[in-house]
Design a protein around this motif. Structure first.
Motif, PDB file in Angstrom:
ATOM      1  N   GLU A  53      44.881  39.518  44.607  1.00 26.67           N
ATOM      2  CA  GLU A  53      45.495  39.500  45.932  1.00 26.67           C
ATOM      3  C   GLU A  53      46.888  40.128  45.945  1.00 26.67           C
ATOM      4  O   GLU A  53      47.186  40.965  46.793  1.00 26.67           O
ATOM      5  CB  GLU A  53      45.569  38.070  46.463  1.00 26.67           C
ATOM      6  CG  GLU A  53      46.150  38.006  47.865  1.00 26.67           C
ATOM      7  CD  GLU A  53      46.255  36.591  48.393  1.00 26.67           C
ATOM      8  OE1 GLU A  53      46.495  36.460  49.601  1.00 26.67           O
ATOM      9  OE2 GLU A  53      46.119  35.626  47.615  1.00 26.67           O
ATOM     10  N   ARG A  54      47.745  39.753  45.041  1.00 26.67           N
ATOM     11  CA  ARG A  54      49.104  40.288  45.058  1.00 26.67           C
ATOM     12  C   ARG A  54      49.105  41.787  44.789  1.00 26.67           C
ATOM     13  O   ARG A  54      49.773  42.551  45.496  1.00 26.67           O
ATOM     14  CB  ARG A  54      49.996  39.565  44.058  1.00 26.67           C
ATOM     15  CG  ARG A  54      51.437  40.047  44.189  1.00 26.67           C
ATOM     16  CD  ARG A  54      52.388  39.226  43.373  1.00 26.67           C
ATOM     17  NE  ARG A  54      53.748  39.632  43.687  1.00 26.67           N
ATOM     18  CZ  ARG A  54      54.720  38.797  43.984  1.00 26.67           C
ATOM     19  NH1 ARG A  54      54.495  37.498  44.017  1.00 26.67           N
ATOM     20  NH2 ARG A  54      55.917  39.251  44.238  1.00 26.67           N
ATOM     21  N   GLY A  78      56.581  33.924  44.680  1.00 30.53           N
ATOM     22  CA  GLY A  78      55.130  33.843  44.691  1.00 30.53           C
ATOM     23  C   GLY A  78      54.637  34.090  46.105  1.00 30.53           C
ATOM     24  O   GLY A  78      55.415  33.964  47.070  1.00 30.53           O
ATOM     25  N   LEU A  79      53.377  34.419  46.255  1.00 34.81           N
ATOM     26  CA  LEU A  79      52.830  34.712  47.582  1.00 34.81           C
ATOM     27  C   LEU A  79      52.957  33.533  48.549  1.00 34.81           C
ATOM     28  O   LEU A  79      53.103  33.729  49.756  1.00 34.81           O
ATOM     29  CB  LEU A  79      51.365  35.142  47.491  1.00 34.81           C
ATOM     30  CG  LEU A  79      51.101  36.498  46.863  1.00 34.81           C
ATOM     31  CD1 LEU A  79      49.596  36.746  46.765  1.00 34.81           C
ATOM     32  CD2 LEU A  79      51.783  37.605  47.644  1.00 34.81           C
ATOM     33  N   ASP A  80      52.918  32.313  48.039  1.00 36.16           N
ATOM     34  CA  ASP A  80      53.013  31.132  48.897  1.00 36.16           C
ATOM     35  C   ASP A  80      54.445  30.636  49.078  1.00 36.16           C
ATOM     36  O   ASP A  80      54.683  29.709  49.863  1.00 36.16           O
ATOM     37  CB  ASP A  80      52.149  29.997  48.343  1.00 36.16           C
ATOM     38  CG  ASP A  80      50.669  30.307  48.438  1.00 36.16           C
ATOM     39  OD1 ASP A  80      50.262  30.935  49.433  1.00 36.16           O
ATOM     40  OD2 ASP A  80      49.919  29.931  47.512  1.00 36.16           O
ATOM     41  N   ASP A  81      55.396  31.229  48.369  1.00 38.39           N
ATOM     42  CA  ASP A  81      56.791  30.814  48.523  1.00 38.39           C
ATOM     43  C   ASP A  81      57.265  31.141  49.933  1.00 38.39           C
ATOM     44  O   ASP A  81      56.875  32.159  50.516  1.00 38.39           O
ATOM     45  CB  ASP A  81      57.683  31.515  47.503  1.00 38.39           C
ATOM     46  CG  ASP A  81      57.446  31.015  46.085  1.00 38.39           C
ATOM     47  OD1 ASP A  81      56.794  29.958  45.914  1.00 38.39           O
ATOM     48  OD2 ASP A  81      57.908  31.693  45.144  1.00 38.39           O
ATOM     49  N   LEU A  82      58.121  30.264  50.458  1.00 32.64           N
ATOM     50  CA  LEU A  82      58.574  30.410  51.837  1.00 32.64           C
ATOM     51  C   LEU A  82      59.954  31.037  51.926  1.00 32.64           C
ATOM     52  O   LEU A  82      60.802  30.873  51.051  1.00 32.64           O
ATOM     53  CB  LEU A  82      58.579  29.048  52.527  1.00 32.64           C
ATOM     54  CG  LEU A  82      57.211  28.362  52.613  1.00 32.64           C
ATOM     55  CD1 LEU A  82      57.347  27.000  53.280  1.00 32.64           C
ATOM     56  CD2 LEU A  82      56.202  29.234  53.340  1.00 32.64           C
ATOM     57  N   SER A  88      55.694  32.919  54.618  1.00 29.45           N
ATOM     58  CA  SER A  88      55.340  33.086  53.206  1.00 29.45           C
ATOM     59  C   SER A  88      55.503  34.564  52.851  1.00 29.45           C
ATOM     60  O   SER A  88      55.463  35.435  53.733  1.00 29.45           O
ATOM     61  CB  SER A  88      53.894  32.644  52.948  1.00 29.45           C
ATOM     62  OG  SER A  88      52.982  33.552  53.557  1.00 29.45           O
ATOM     63  N   ARG A 101      53.285  36.215  51.423  1.00 28.30           N
ATOM     64  CA  ARG A 101      51.995  36.789  51.800  1.00 28.30           C
ATOM     65  C   ARG A 101      52.042  37.280  53.251  1.00 28.30           C
ATOM     66  O   ARG A 101      51.586  38.369  53.562  1.00 28.30           O
ATOM     67  CB  ARG A 101      50.885  35.739  51.635  1.00 28.30           C
ATOM     68  CG  ARG A 101      49.511  36.211  52.072  1.00 28.30           C
ATOM     69  CD  ARG A 101      48.456  35.104  51.961  1.00 28.30           C
ATOM     70  NE  ARG A 101      48.164  34.793  50.563  1.00 28.30           N
ATOM     71  CZ  ARG A 101      48.647  33.722  49.912  1.00 28.30           C
ATOM     72  NH1 ARG A 101      49.399  32.841  50.529  1.00 28.30           N
ATOM     73  NH2 ARG A 101      48.339  33.535  48.649  1.00 28.30           N
ATOM     74  N   TRP A 102      52.593  36.478  54.149  1.00 30.78           N
ATOM     75  CA  TRP A 102      52.699  36.853  55.559  1.00 30.78           C
ATOM     76  C   TRP A 102      53.586  38.092  55.706  1.00 30.78           C
ATOM     77  O   TRP A 102      53.252  39.017  56.456  1.00 30.78           O
ATOM     78  CB  TRP A 102      53.261  35.693  56.384  1.00 30.78           C
ATOM     79  CG  TRP A 102      53.146  35.907  57.854  1.00 30.78           C
ATOM     80  CD1 TRP A 102      52.177  35.401  58.675  1.00 30.78           C
ATOM     81  CD2 TRP A 102      54.007  36.695  58.698  1.00 30.78           C
ATOM     82  NE1 TRP A 102      52.387  35.823  59.970  1.00 30.78           N
ATOM     83  CE2 TRP A 102      53.511  36.623  60.006  1.00 30.78           C
ATOM     84  CE3 TRP A 102      55.153  37.446  58.473  1.00 30.78           C
ATOM     85  CZ2 TRP A 102      54.105  37.274  61.086  1.00 30.78           C
ATOM     86  CZ3 TRP A 102      55.752  38.099  59.536  1.00 30.78           C
ATOM     87  CH2 TRP A 102      55.225  38.010  60.826  1.00 30.78           C
ATOM     88  N   THR A 153      51.752  41.167  54.556  1.00 34.36           N
ATOM     89  CA  THR A 153      50.736  41.544  55.536  1.00 34.36           C
ATOM     90  C   THR A 153      51.383  42.176  56.765  1.00 34.36           C
ATOM     91  O   THR A 153      50.911  43.192  57.278  1.00 34.36           O
ATOM     92  CB  THR A 153      49.893  40.317  55.931  1.00 34.36           C
ATOM     93  OG1 THR A 153      49.300  39.779  54.744  1.00 34.36           O
ATOM     94  CG2 THR A 153      48.800  40.689  56.914  1.00 34.36           C
TER      95      THR A 153
END
Length: 170
Positions: free
Chosen positions: A14-15, A121-125, A138, A140-141, A144
């Motif tokens: 994913e990353r 990390g992808l889930d880090d805020l 995140s 990830r957001w 994207t």
């Protein structure tokens, strides 16, 4: 020079996939600008729109800075081209604006974005929060969103470039 673009591997994690697509779209914008003079890069070729290829590159420098420096880590280095009086300053070009400066600034912001994102990390805020929901983002957001932002503006770049010299391509 031809900008090398390569889609990420279809089986990448994913990353790697997100970073690969973001880099692909960054390179696509650079490719759309290749081989043109400063004057052509400053040309808003689709009236009444003020969009120019150089303006799009300057805009993406602002976007990279905002999402990775300001939103993700909570730093506020200020705006590059925009001001309170001219919030769309990245698109308001003069004969003194050069590709060398715009490209260099954009690349510096991309380098900073990569360095900053590497620590998350992808889930880090994010430290910054949405102005609409007051929620953090995140990584990830953000990745994207950046892919979407580049893809949309690369569509604009396609049209602007075709009007300048007829060049087309994906």
């Amino acid at each position: 020079m031809t900008t090398a673009r390569q889609e990420p591997a279809q089986t990448a994690g994913e990353r790697a996939m997100l970073e690969g697509w973001l880099d692909y779209h960054r390179r696509t914008l650079a490719w759309k600008c290749e081989g043109l003079t400063d004057e052509q890069l400053r040309t808003a070729s689709v009236p009444p729109s003020e969009l120019s290829l150089m303006g799009l590159v300057r805009h993406m420098a602002e976007v990279e800075r905002a999402w990775f420096r300001k939103v993700l880590v909570g730093d506020d280095p200020g705006l590059i081209y925009c001001t309170e009086e001219d919030p769309d300053g990245e698109f308001h070009l003069t004969g003194a604006d050069t590709w060398q400066e715009a490209y260099g600034t954009w690349q510096a912001e991309i380098t900073a974005a990569r360095r900053i994102a590497a620590g998350f990390g992808l889930d880090d805020l994010s430290k910054g929060r949405s102005r609409f929901t007051d929620e953090p983002f995140s990584l990830r957001w953000i990745y994207t969103h950046m892919i979407e932002e580049y893809a949309r503006h690369n569509g604009h770049a396609d049209l602007v470039r075709e009007r300048i010299d007829g060049a087309t391509g994906d």
